[in-house]
Design an enzyme around this catalytic site. Structure first.
Site, PDB file in Angstrom:
ATOM      1  CB  CYS A 270      -2.144   6.593   2.228  1.00 36.91           C
ATOM      2  SG  CYS A 270      -2.961   5.314   3.188  1.00 36.91           S
TER       3      CYS A 270
ATOM      4  CD  GLU B 192      -1.838   2.320   1.377  1.00 39.42           C
ATOM      5  OE1 GLU B 192      -1.758   3.100   0.397  1.00 39.42           O
ATOM      6  OE2 GLU B 192      -1.669   2.675   2.537  1.00 39.42           O
TER       7      GLU B 192
END
Length: 515
Positions: free
Chosen positions: A320, A286
């Site tokens: 994020c 990720e």
């Protein structure tokens, strides 16, 4: 496979009893500052000559603790311990593995405010952000435990007369878990236990800025009954042991959360088959995002403003999933901008130890300088509306910053900043909005604020992100409710908290018996 699940509730700090309990937890953690944390290899504490101090980002003179750093020698020792432990752990009853996760979740739940207090001190998280981080860690533990109890049954396949067939999952081997600073308990715990409950053994390299929270978690897993060698705690330099372990021939998979640059480096290095390596390594990654909140002309402007502001500035934009781009129809652009700026000016910036603080510091000096540099770039590309200043005298504090009238291809609209900065961009129509939404290399989260059903239906099809939200902010995925992970340069679309996440840590095996 759908698992009935109710997530861990967030703490209501408006209740005086809860507020007092959290203040007591902070007081307790303050008495534990400055302690030393060794490596944990095969259940044994290992001190090294090389050590690093974990610093409170809100008060950089305060040392949270001192942590031993692993070099290649200790990393190799940990690898050998994990390889040995795998020989038995892989055959441990999956229900027994799951039970350890349930016990660990119960331990953290009993010490919930304590763990959140560590997050306040080491990561600079305000109370609510810290509480949500701890709750998510509990969620991951319990969700993956329940999921493993389902996966152990395998999946049904057909059999013919005289033949019995079955299909199940087996673990991969030794995994390297490289966890981030921004969710130093939730993501670290989730990625670690996903690997463990599926029968793998783990070398955990936590973020260099938040290693003590990981050390506390390792203690919990030991208390819950995890055998020695299954989880080895080896904080260290990414350049030294990160590359070494990624390239190690006995590494079976790497689970990484962090920057695009490091993620691509891991992906490239893991792809090369080393001498003595008999498999293709798996990478679960990720790697960030450049996330957009779209606001069309039908939107509720108050909802739009709050969605943009809280998506952009929660945990100082160090998510994020943070909404760092607001793309607004030209007809209501000025009104939304005005409301967002007014709301931003009400946010309190200060010590995360205060219950009234909305936004604390960014994580360290490097982050501070990077974000301040982007603010200067933004001043040249657009118009500074609010914020724009930083102060690193005592801690790493940056004002929540809005920069308006930014071009869709400008750096502020294209590059991940990972800080409290949001760029406002004007769009002509909905086609233009979707074009801008999809014009980055990333594809993690996005939101559309709209009362136009046709636009919502189009966004379902054409807004290319892994997590898409309507009429709310683009942060705040809950385990088991909104599986989390993105497309393109946001990573491998490995959806944390999803029905198929654990399978990424396993391989399918077909068994056919003729009789």
């Amino acid at each position: 496979m759908v698992i009935a699940y109710k997530h861990e509730p967030f703490t209501d700090f408006n209740v005086e009893e809860n507020k007092q309990a959290f203040q007591e937890a902070l007081g307790f953690v303050n008495t534990k500052l400055g302690e030393e944390y060794p490596l944990v290899i095969n259940g044994k504490r290992v001190q090294t000559e090389t050590k690093t101090a974990s610093i409170n980002p809100a008060c950089k003179q305060e040392v949270i603790g001192t942590v031993s750093m692993a070099g290649k020698q200790e990393a190799e020792q940990a690898m050998q311990a994990a390889l040995t432990a795998f020989q038995t752990w892989q055959y441990t009853d999956p229900s027994a593995r799951a039970q350890i996760l349930f016990r660990a979740a119960a331990i953290i739940r009993r010490r919930k405010h304590e763990f959140s207090a560590w997050l306040v001190k080491e990561a600079g998280k305000p109370w609510k952000e810290a509480d949500a981080d701890t709750a998510e860690a509990i969620d991951f533990l319990e969700y993956y435990a329940r999921q493993m109890n389902e996966l152990k049954k395998g999946s049904p396949v057909q059999s013919r007369p005289g033949e019995h067939n079955e299909f199940g999952y087996i673990p991969l081997g030794v995994g390297i878990v490289i966890s981030p600073f921004n969710f130093p308990l939730a993501i670290m715990a989730g990625t670690t236990v996903a690997a463990i409950v599926t029968g793998n053994t783990v070398l955990l390299k936590p973020a260099e800025t938040t290693p003590i929270i990981a050390a506390k978690f390792v203690e919990v897993m030991e208390e819950a009954g995890l055998p020695p060698g299954v989880l080895n705690y080896i904080p260290g330099s990414g350049a030294e042991i990160g590359d070494f372990l990624t390239e190690h021939p006995k590494t079976r998979f790497v689970s990484f959360t962090g920057s695009r640059t490091v993620g691509c480096r891991i992906y490239e290095r893991a792809s090369k088959v080393q001498e003595g390596q008999i498999w293709l390594k798996r990478v679960i990654a990720e790697m960030g995002g450049k996330d957009t909140v779209l606001v069309d002309s039908s939107a509720d402007v108050d909802l739009a403003a709050t969605s943009i502001v809280y998506s952009a500035f929660g945990f100082s934009g160090q998510k994020c999933s943070a909404g760092s781009r607001a793309v607004i129809h030209e007809d209501i652009y000025d009104e939304v901008l005005e409301k967002a700026a007014a709301l931003t000016k009400t946010l309190t910036l200060g010590s995360p130890e205060s219950a009234d603080t909305y936004m604390g510091p960014v994580i360290d000096e490097r982050a501070f300088q990077k974000i301040m540099n982007y603010i200067e770039i933004g001043k040249g590309e657009g118009r500074l509306v609010t914020g724009g200043s930083g102060n690193d005298e005592t801690g790493y504090f940056i004002e929540p910053t809005i920069i308006a009238d930014v071009g869709e291809q400008d750096r502020l609209m294209q590059e991940e900043i990972f800080g409290p900065v949001v760029a406002f961009c004007k769009a002509r129509d909905f086609d233009h909005m979707l074009e801008i939404a999809n014009n980055t290399d990333y594809g993690l989260t996005g939101a559309l604020i709209s009362n136009n059903r046709e636009h919502i239906d189009r966004a379902r099809r054409e807004f290319h992100v892994g997590n898409l939200y309507f009429n709310r902010g683009c942060t705040g995925a809950i385990v088991g409710y909104q599986p989390f992970g993105g497309f393109n340069m946001s990573g491998t679309d490995s959806k944390a908290g999803s029905p198929d996440y654990l399978i990424l840590h396993m391989q399918g095996k077909t068994i056919s018996e003729f009789f």
